[in-house]
Design an enzyme around this catalytic site. Sequence first.
Site, short mmCIF file in Angstrom:
data_model
loop_
_atom_site.label_atom_id
_atom_site.label_comp_id
_atom_site.label_asym_id
_atom_site.label_seq_id
_atom_site.Cartn_x
_atom_site.Cartn_y
_atom_site.Cartn_z
N ASP A 161 9.86 -8.50 1.67
CA ASP A 161 10.00 -8.27 3.11
C ASP A 161 11.49 -8.05 3.34
O ASP A 161 12.33 -8.78 2.80
CB ASP A 161 9.49 -9.46 3.93
N HIS A 202 0.85 -1.19 0.00
CA HIS A 202 0.00 0.00 0.00
C HIS A 202 0.89 1.25 0.00
O HIS A 202 0.42 2.35 0.24
CB HIS A 202 -0.91 0.00 1.23
#
Length: 207
Positions: A74, A14
Amino acid sequence: MKRLGSGSLVIATHNAGKLKEISALLGPYGVNCLSAGSLGLPEPAETGTTFVQNALIKARASAEASGIVSLADDSGLSVAALDGRPGVYTADWAERQWFEGKPGRDWYMAMGKVEGMLCEAGPETPRDAWFSCVLALAWPDGETAVYEGRVDGSLTWPPRGTMGFGYDPVFVPRGSEITFAELDPEEKHRISHRADAFAKLVTEQFG
């Protein structure tokens, strides 16, 4: 093994900045990147204890919800003398507690926590550290692929530079005398942990 073709790819984020960075890296291969945020996809809870687990959680959630191949990353900082911490909790260390001011992330505070723990361990404590990045691809049918990148270096104090983000102002990559936040962004992107992981992805998917 499945391979990416030209077409749409959901970036499981996002964060507009991350979408822009990844779009630039994959643009030359005819990939049209969409963000999970723009599609209104929910952010899954990152319950993994490793970078690989969390990247796969995010990629699989986006692929299942959108029906489109998805990519998640990540990443974080690990400090050898702190047994690899903060590691997967890199961002959590920057989250302000209720007594530390308004909710949000304070990266100077996070850098200070790491420095404080190193100082407590004594002046002879090694300051070796590394950034890790894991990229996970997930197809709607459940197939996945994982690519891991890493850049080694050491920590310095006080923080230096204004061009980076996160822990960049205290991280000096091996072979350099300046921090990630002092490096020209193009040079940083060339040698970073994310660049390492993307090079492996591109070689396997488009090579």
